[in-house]
Design a protein around this motif. Structure first.
Motif, short mmCIF file in Angstrom:
data_model
loop_
_atom_site.label_atom_id
_atom_site.label_comp_id
_atom_site.label_asym_id
_atom_site.label_seq_id
_atom_site.Cartn_x
_atom_site.Cartn_y
_atom_site.Cartn_z
N UNK A 16 17.28 -12.37 -1.61
CA UNK A 16 16.89 -11.08 -1.04
C UNK A 16 15.66 -10.51 -1.71
N UNK A 17 15.59 -10.64 -3.05
CA UNK A 17 14.43 -10.12 -3.78
C UNK A 17 13.18 -10.96 -3.50
N UNK A 18 13.37 -12.26 -3.30
CA UNK A 18 12.24 -13.14 -3.00
C UNK A 18 11.69 -12.88 -1.60
N UNK A 19 12.59 -12.77 -0.62
CA UNK A 19 12.16 -12.64 0.77
C UNK A 19 11.87 -11.21 1.19
N UNK A 77 20.29 -7.20 2.59
CA UNK A 77 21.64 -7.74 2.45
C UNK A 77 21.83 -9.03 3.25
N UNK A 78 21.17 -9.15 4.40
CA UNK A 78 21.35 -10.36 5.22
C UNK A 78 20.88 -11.61 4.47
N UNK A 79 19.85 -11.45 3.62
CA UNK A 79 19.38 -12.59 2.83
C UNK A 79 20.39 -12.95 1.73
N UNK A 80 21.04 -11.93 1.17
CA UNK A 80 22.04 -12.18 0.13
C UNK A 80 23.27 -12.89 0.72
N UNK A 81 23.67 -12.48 1.92
CA UNK A 81 24.79 -13.14 2.60
C UNK A 81 24.42 -14.57 2.96
N UNK A 82 23.17 -14.76 3.38
CA UNK A 82 22.69 -16.12 3.70
C UNK A 82 22.76 -17.01 2.47
N UNK A 83 22.39 -16.45 1.31
CA UNK A 83 22.48 -17.21 0.06
C UNK A 83 23.94 -17.56 -0.25
N UNK A 84 24.82 -16.59 -0.05
CA UNK A 84 26.23 -16.81 -0.35
C UNK A 84 26.81 -17.94 0.49
N UNK A 85 26.37 -18.03 1.73
CA UNK A 85 26.88 -19.06 2.63
C UNK A 85 26.27 -20.44 2.35
N UNK A 86 25.17 -20.48 1.61
CA UNK A 86 24.48 -21.75 1.38
C UNK A 86 24.26 -22.03 -0.10
N UNK A 87 25.13 -21.49 -0.94
CA UNK A 87 24.97 -21.65 -2.38
C UNK A 87 24.99 -23.11 -2.81
N UNK A 88 24.04 -23.46 -3.66
CA UNK A 88 24.02 -24.78 -4.28
C UNK A 88 23.02 -24.73 -5.42
N UNK A 89 23.06 -25.69 -6.31
CA UNK A 89 22.10 -25.74 -7.40
C UNK A 89 20.69 -25.96 -6.89
N UNK A 90 20.57 -26.69 -5.78
CA UNK A 90 19.26 -26.95 -5.19
C UNK A 90 18.66 -25.66 -4.63
N UNK A 91 19.50 -24.84 -3.99
CA UNK A 91 19.03 -23.55 -3.46
C UNK A 91 18.62 -22.64 -4.61
#
Length: 470
Positions: free
Chosen positions: A421-424, A438-452
């Motif tokens: 969210x802070x980046x985008x 918040x939508x970016x934070x939820x997107x991160x939560x749904x796609x969490x990984x070390x690569x992300x």
């Protein structure tokens, strides 16, 4: 307490198994390489500094790898196949690490001998470790399925659905381990009051959890909608217990869910994120290592910033603020002060580009995100992660959850120094912009990984270097 005891059993079992496997491997290695001429005898070989030191160092290394694999995170009702795969991969990693550290320099030109060493080490480790684990797992699982062991559980809800669920759980052929000790009333009015177990008021929940040694919570309400469910879960997060809900057909079709058990009624544990146990542990280790490294390397910059802040305006160098983090726990967040002292004496207020409260040097720090650097200490303490949703104050969270109840999902993970969210999106100047971010934070939560996480860190570095932080 049962969880800690079971983890201790696995830990001690693994320590015994890897120590035994390493000892047997050294016996095999001694005979295979015919190195009696260098040590005189087998006792001389085993008591040599390298072999004796390896008997201590390598088992410790193996246990650290087992920790990273996430094997100790969930001690009960383990999947047999999952246990087999996790053990296989962990032992494979251990074997290759040992080969490159200790075996590569063995005095042998025969390739087949190297293969024999690798295969024997892998075989001994896998046989000893998996056998020990399988015995411990079998005993624990059998006791749970036969209702010898159980975990005190409260049902959040007391209506027809809750009572039917209790009946189903208590009459399963194989127990899932839930020992129901009572209902928690959430509905204002109710005609069908349970008579089989005690019914507690929601205001008593925290007290009853301690009194009854509750280890699990299962949500089962007659009236279901997403807004009320998010609101309820938001209240349950601070209790620090697993929160199970039933997976209905709609959630199965529209959400990427991870069932907590394949027997009987399928449940989703909404208190945990989608990140695997292995990645969670690796993420935490990397957080601590990188934060310690950053604090050491950036210490000259910290000193420079501290002097500039102190000489530029009155007030403390470090600004402390209460934020809400993992499972809605409150913690003290540390930042370099960028505003005049007592900037919020009239109450909480978000800043914007033309905020007169920001000092001249504070504006430069905010532009390059240097004010966030002290938060590496929050990461070491365990309050935060390097990458995660931005932590907010309770004042704003209360407003956010009223308009966007799904904000409560962010409390599944530690908040971060930087986030998607802070980046985008960047800093938010009002509640509307916070909801957009918040939508970016939820997107991160749904796609969490070390690569992300790595991708977000790279973008953050780019943001800092280019000065697009404000």
């Amino acid at each position: 307490m049962k969880q800690k005891i079971q983890i201790a059993k696995y830990f001690v079992g693994d320590l015994f198994a890897v120590s035994l496997a390493w000892f047997l491997f050294n016996l095999f290695r001694y005979n295979l390489l015919n190195i009696e001429r260098f040590f005189g005898s087998l006792p001389g070989y085993l008591s040599s500094s390298k072999v004796f030191g390896g008997q201590i160092i390598f088992p410790c290394l193996f246990l650290f790898i087992f920790y990273l694999s996430g094997y100790y995170n969930r001690p009960f009702l383990k999947s047999r196949l999952g246990e087999l795969i996790t053990t296989f991969i962990s032992i494979l990693c251990c074997t290759f690490i040992v080969f490159f550290i200790a075996l590569l320099n063995d005095q042998t030109s025969d390739v087949s001998t190297s293969y024999k060493l690798i295969l024997s080490l892998f075989g001994l480790l896998f046989l000893c470790v998996y056998t020990c684990r399988a015995i411990i797992t079998q005993k624990a699982t059998s006791r749970i399925h036969n209702r010898i062991w159980g975990f005190n559980t409260l049902i959040i809800g007391s209506g027809t659905k809750a009572q039917n669920l209790v009946h189903e759980l208590n009459h399963m052929q194989k127990s899932m381990g839930y020992k129901i000790v009572g209902y928690v009333k959430t509905e204002k009015s109710q005609e069908n009051i349970p008579s089989d177990l005690p019914v507690f008021e929601f205001s008593e929940l925290s007290e009853k959890i301690k009194e009854l040694s509750v280890e699990e919570l299962i949500v089962a309400q007659d009236l279901y909608n997403r807004r009320s469910m998010h609101k309820l879960i938001n209240c349950l997060y601070p209790l620090g217990l697993p929160i199970q809900i039933e997976a209905n057909e709609y959630e199965m079709l529209t959400s990427r869910i991870k069932l907590s058990n394949i027997y009987g009624t399928p449940f989703i544990d909404v208190s945990i994120c989608s990140l695997s146990d292995c990645q969670k542990n690796i993420k935490r280790v990397l957080d601590v290592v990188l934060s310690v490294f950053a604090l050491i390397i950036l210490s000259p910059l910290f000193l420079f910033l501290a002097i500039k802040i102190k000489t530029g305006s009155k007030g403390p160098v470090i600004y402390k603020q209460q934020r809400i983090g993992y499972r809605r726990r409150e913690f003290t967040l540390y930042k370099f002060r960028t505003m005049v002292n007592n900037a919020e004496q009239n109450g909480p207020a978000l800043s914007d580009e033309n905020d007169k409260r920001i000092t001249p040097f504070g504006r430069i720090m905010r532009k390059y995100r240097m004010d966030e650097l002290p938060q590496f200490w929050n990461v070491i303490k365990g309050d935060m992660s390097i990458v995660g949703p931005r932590p907010e104050r309770r004042y704003y969270i209360d407003q956010l959850t009223r308009r966007a109840p799904y904000y409560s999902l962010l409390h599944q993970v530690r908040p971060g120094i930087t986030s998607w969210g802070m980046v985008k999106f960047g800093y938010a100047r009002n509640i509307d912009e916070m909801i957009k971010r918040l939508k970016y934070e939820i997107l991160y939560l749904e796609n969490m990984s070390l690569l992300v996480d790595l991708k977000i860190i790279i973008y953050t570095i780019k943001t800092v270097v280019t000065g697009k932080g404000i």
